[in-house]
Design a protein around this motif. Sequence first.
Motif, PDB file in Angstrom:
ATOM      1  N   ILE A 145     -14.264 -77.903  -2.773  1.00 17.72           N
ATOM      2  CA  ILE A 145     -15.127 -78.893  -2.130  1.00 17.72           C
ATOM      3  C   ILE A 145     -15.004 -80.207  -2.899  1.00 17.72           C
ATOM      4  O   ILE A 145     -15.504 -80.315  -4.030  1.00 17.72           O
ATOM      5  CB  ILE A 145     -16.598 -78.424  -2.130  1.00 17.72           C
ATOM      6  N   PRO A 146     -14.332 -81.213  -2.338  1.00 18.12           N
ATOM      7  CA  PRO A 146     -14.216 -82.514  -3.012  1.00 18.12           C
ATOM      8  C   PRO A 146     -15.603 -83.133  -3.231  1.00 18.12           C
ATOM      9  O   PRO A 146     -16.528 -82.904  -2.443  1.00 18.12           O
ATOM     10  CB  PRO A 146     -13.388 -83.363  -2.047  1.00 18.12           C
ATOM     11  N   SER A 147     -15.745 -83.931  -4.289  1.00 21.95           N
ATOM     12  CA  SER A 147     -17.054 -84.498  -4.617  1.00 21.95           C
ATOM     13  C   SER A 147     -17.607 -85.355  -3.486  1.00 21.95           C
ATOM     14  O   SER A 147     -18.822 -85.435  -3.310  1.00 21.95           O
ATOM     15  CB  SER A 147     -16.993 -85.294  -5.916  1.00 21.95           C
ATOM     16  N   GLY A 148     -16.745 -85.991  -2.689  1.00 22.64           N
ATOM     17  CA  GLY A 148     -17.221 -86.763  -1.541  1.00 22.64           C
ATOM     18  C   GLY A 148     -17.950 -85.895  -0.536  1.00 22.64           C
ATOM     19  O   GLY A 148     -19.017 -86.268  -0.031  1.00 22.64           O
ATOM     20  N   GLU A 149     -17.390 -84.725  -0.229  1.00 17.17           N
ATOM     21  CA  GLU A 149     -18.060 -83.774   0.673  1.00 17.17           C
ATOM     22  C   GLU A 149     -19.324 -83.232   0.031  1.00 17.17           C
ATOM     23  O   GLU A 149     -20.358 -83.078   0.685  1.00 17.17           O
ATOM     24  CB  GLU A 149     -17.137 -82.603   1.007  1.00 17.17           C
ATOM     25  N   PHE A 150     -19.227 -82.920  -1.253  1.00 24.96           N
ATOM     26  CA  PHE A 150     -20.366 -82.393  -2.010  1.00 24.96           C
ATOM     27  C   PHE A 150     -21.548 -83.356  -1.933  1.00 24.96           C
ATOM     28  O   PHE A 150     -22.683 -82.947  -1.680  1.00 24.96           O
ATOM     29  CB  PHE A 150     -19.948 -82.165  -3.464  1.00 24.96           C
ATOM     30  N   ALA A 151     -21.305 -84.649  -2.120  1.00 25.63           N
ATOM     31  CA  ALA A 151     -22.358 -85.665  -2.127  1.00 25.63           C
ATOM     32  C   ALA A 151     -23.080 -85.760  -0.789  1.00 25.63           C
ATOM     33  O   ALA A 151     -24.245 -86.165  -0.741  1.00 25.63           O
ATOM     34  CB  ALA A 151     -21.772 -87.020  -2.504  1.00 25.63           C
ATOM     35  N   GLU A 152     -22.422 -85.382   0.298  1.00 26.83           N
ATOM     36  CA  GLU A 152     -23.023 -85.461   1.633  1.00 26.83           C
ATOM     37  C   GLU A 152     -23.875 -84.240   1.979  1.00 26.83           C
ATOM     38  O   GLU A 152     -24.568 -84.246   2.995  1.00 26.83           O
ATOM     39  CB  GLU A 152     -21.926 -85.639   2.676  1.00 26.83           C
ATOM     40  N   LEU A 153     -23.831 -83.220   1.160  1.00 22.23           N
ATOM     41  CA  LEU A 153     -24.581 -81.994   1.437  1.00 22.23           C
ATOM     42  C   LEU A 153     -26.057 -82.171   1.101  1.00 22.23           C
ATOM     43  O   LEU A 153     -26.412 -82.991   0.246  1.00 22.23           O
ATOM     44  CB  LEU A 153     -23.993 -80.838   0.630  1.00 22.23           C
ATOM     45  N   PRO A 154     -26.931 -81.383   1.726  1.00 24.86           N
ATOM     46  CA  PRO A 154     -28.357 -81.440   1.369  1.00 24.86           C
ATOM     47  C   PRO A 154     -28.555 -81.069  -0.103  1.00 24.86           C
ATOM     48  O   PRO A 154     -27.771 -80.299  -0.678  1.00 24.86           O
ATOM     49  CB  PRO A 154     -28.998 -80.384   2.277  1.00 24.86           C
ATOM     50  N   ARG A 155     -29.613 -81.609  -0.696  1.00 25.62           N
ATOM     51  CA  ARG A 155     -29.879 -81.401  -2.118  1.00 25.62           C
ATOM     52  C   ARG A 155     -29.903 -79.913  -2.494  1.00 25.62           C
ATOM     53  O   ARG A 155     -29.305 -79.511  -3.482  1.00 25.62           O
ATOM     54  CB  ARG A 155     -31.200 -82.065  -2.515  1.00 25.62           C
ATOM     55  N   HIS A 156     -30.592 -79.077  -1.714  1.00 22.55           N
ATOM     56  CA  HIS A 156     -30.696 -77.660  -2.058  1.00 22.55           C
ATOM     57  C   HIS A 156     -29.309 -76.988  -2.066  1.00 22.55           C
ATOM     58  O   HIS A 156     -29.052 -76.093  -2.870  1.00 22.55           O
ATOM     59  CB  HIS A 156     -31.661 -76.914  -1.120  1.00 22.55           C
ATOM     60  N   THR A 157     -28.422 -77.429  -1.206  1.00 24.44           N
ATOM     61  CA  THR A 157     -27.063 -76.879  -1.176  1.00 24.44           C
ATOM     62  C   THR A 157     -26.274 -77.351  -2.391  1.00 24.44           C
ATOM     63  O   THR A 157     -25.524 -76.579  -2.997  1.00 24.44           O
ATOM     64  CB  THR A 157     -26.352 -77.283   0.129  1.00 24.44           C
ATOM     65  N   ARG A 158     -26.437 -78.607  -2.780  1.00 26.94           N
ATOM     66  CA  ARG A 158     -25.757 -79.112  -3.985  1.00 26.94           C
ATOM     67  C   ARG A 158     -26.214 -78.353  -5.225  1.00 26.94           C
ATOM     68  O   ARG A 158     -25.405 -77.983  -6.072  1.00 26.94           O
ATOM     69  CB  ARG A 158     -25.996 -80.618  -4.147  1.00 26.94           C
ATOM     70  N   VAL A 159     -27.525 -78.089  -5.321  1.00 22.54           N
ATOM     71  CA  VAL A 159     -28.063 -77.335  -6.461  1.00 22.54           C
ATOM     72  C   VAL A 159     -27.446 -75.937  -6.492  1.00 22.54           C
ATOM     73  O   VAL A 159     -27.036 -75.439  -7.546  1.00 22.54           O
ATOM     74  CB  VAL A 159     -29.607 -77.278  -6.412  1.00 22.54           C
ATOM     75  N   TRP A 160     -27.355 -75.291  -5.326  1.00 22.39           N
ATOM     76  CA  TRP A 160     -26.765 -73.954  -5.251  1.00 22.39           C
ATOM     77  C   TRP A 160     -25.299 -73.993  -5.687  1.00 22.39           C
ATOM     78  O   TRP A 160     -24.847 -73.162  -6.473  1.00 22.39           O
ATOM     79  CB  TRP A 160     -26.897 -73.417  -3.825  1.00 22.39           C
ATOM     80  N   ILE A 161     -24.537 -74.960  -5.205  1.00 20.77           N
ATOM     81  CA  ILE A 161     -23.116 -75.074  -5.559  1.00 20.77           C
ATOM     82  C   ILE A 161     -22.957 -75.329  -7.049  1.00 20.77           C
ATOM     83  O   ILE A 161     -22.103 -74.724  -7.704  1.00 20.77           O
ATOM     84  CB  ILE A 161     -22.424 -76.164  -4.711  1.00 20.77           C
ATOM     85  N   GLU A 162     -23.774 -76.204  -7.615  1.00 22.68           N
ATOM     86  CA  GLU A 162     -23.677 -76.490  -9.050  1.00 22.68           C
ATOM     87  C   GLU A 162     -23.918 -75.251  -9.897  1.00 22.68           C
ATOM     88  O   GLU A 162     -23.394 -75.146 -11.001  1.00 22.68           O
ATOM     89  CB  GLU A 162     -24.665 -77.582  -9.451  1.00 22.68           C
ATOM     90  N   SER A 163     -24.710 -74.303  -9.387  1.00 26.32           N
ATOM     91  CA  SER A 163     -25.009 -73.105 -10.175  1.00 26.32           C
ATOM     92  C   SER A 163     -24.060 -71.952  -9.896  1.00 26.32           C
ATOM     93  O   SER A 163     -24.076 -70.954 -10.598  1.00 26.32           O
ATOM     94  CB  SER A 163     -26.453 -72.658  -9.922  1.00 26.32           C
ATOM     95  N   ARG A 164     -23.203 -72.080  -8.881  1.00 31.35           N
ATOM     96  CA  ARG A 164     -22.332 -70.969  -8.496  1.00 31.35           C
ATOM     97  C   ARG A 164     -20.856 -71.330  -8.439  1.00 31.35           C
ATOM     98  O   ARG A 164     -20.022 -70.460  -8.227  1.00 31.35           O
ATOM     99  CB  ARG A 164     -22.732 -70.444  -7.113  1.00 31.35           C
ATOM    100  N   ALA A 165     -20.517 -72.602  -8.604  1.00 26.65           N
ATOM    101  CA  ALA A 165     -19.127 -73.023  -8.433  1.00 26.65           C
ATOM    102  C   ALA A 165     -18.606 -73.682  -9.703  1.00 26.65           C
ATOM    103  O   ALA A 165     -19.339 -74.356 -10.418  1.00 26.65           O
ATOM    104  CB  ALA A 165     -19.017 -73.996  -7.259  1.00 26.65           C
ATOM    105  N   GLU A 166     -17.338 -73.488  -9.952  1.00 24.80           N
ATOM    106  CA  GLU A 166     -16.679 -74.146 -11.082  1.00 24.80           C
ATOM    107  C   GLU A 166     -16.395 -75.595 -10.707  1.00 24.80           C
ATOM    108  O   GLU A 166     -15.929 -75.885  -9.601  1.00 24.80           O
ATOM    109  CB  GLU A 166     -15.363 -73.438 -11.397  1.00 24.80           C
ATOM    110  N   TYR A 167     -16.697 -76.505 -11.636  1.00 26.59           N
ATOM    111  CA  TYR A 167     -16.373 -77.912 -11.408  1.00 26.59           C
ATOM    112  C   TYR A 167     -14.974 -78.170 -11.965  1.00 26.59           C
ATOM    113  O   TYR A 167     -14.699 -77.913 -13.132  1.00 26.59           O
ATOM    114  CB  TYR A 167     -17.399 -78.825 -12.073  1.00 26.59           C
ATOM    115  N   LEU A 168     -14.091 -78.639 -11.107  1.00 23.42           N
ATOM    116  CA  LEU A 168     -12.714 -78.952 -11.492  1.00 23.42           C
ATOM    117  C   LEU A 168     -12.645 -80.441 -11.799  1.00 23.42           C
ATOM    118  O   LEU A 168     -12.463 -81.267 -10.904  1.00 23.42           O
ATOM    119  CB  LEU A 168     -11.754 -78.579 -10.360  1.00 23.42           C
ATOM    120  N   LYS A 169     -12.842 -80.774 -13.059  1.00 23.69           N
ATOM    121  CA  LYS A 169     -12.946 -82.174 -13.465  1.00 23.69           C
ATOM    122  C   LYS A 169     -11.703 -82.975 -13.066  1.00 23.69           C
ATOM    123  O   LYS A 169     -11.814 -84.098 -12.573  1.00 23.69           O
ATOM    124  CB  LYS A 169     -13.174 -82.257 -14.978  1.00 23.69           C
ATOM    125  N   ASP A 170     -10.524 -82.396 -13.246  1.00 21.76           N
ATOM    126  CA  ASP A 170      -9.279 -83.115 -12.940  1.00 21.76           C
ATOM    127  C   ASP A 170      -9.125 -83.404 -11.445  1.00 21.76           C
ATOM    128  O   ASP A 170      -8.424 -84.332 -11.052  1.00 21.76           O
ATOM    129  CB  ASP A 170      -8.064 -82.355 -13.458  1.00 21.76           C
TER     130      ASP A 170
END
Length: 135
Positions: free
Chosen positions: A41-66
């Motif tokens: 999920i690119p950060s642009g798509e991530f930013a458009e998601l509802p807050r509760h979904t972003r919180v869930w993704i942040e706690s369950r998904a690996e962030y690929l910094k590169d």
Amino acid sequence: MLLIDHYVGKSAIHGLGVFSSEYVPVGQKVWEFHPAIDRIIPSGEFAELPRHTRVWIESRAEYLKDQDAFLTSLDGDQFTNHSDDPNLVSRDGMLFSGRAINPGDELTCDYRLVLMLSFNPNTRQRHTLQVGQTG
């Protein structure tokens, strides 16, 4: 996608965890990316998601910094917890068993190597970071 039979259950580490349903010898491939199960999920798509979904993704998904993106899975992989002495090791973008894993063993990885934005493994605190931050 986890390549071994597994189940999700109560974890002694944190909340829910993913556990092996089978014996896994040292060095066996346990996870690899599969587009039918795993999603970037690119950060642009991530930013458009509802807050509760972003919180869930942040706690369950690996962030690929590169890639400035999140890697999430539809299987039990999303419940892999941190350990300072993990039984899974990363190599060439895949996860392998670093030691023998028995049925009932919780699958763990090192969040110092797999960036999870909602967890700081050095302090053991869960928190919410903004995309692009690392600590």
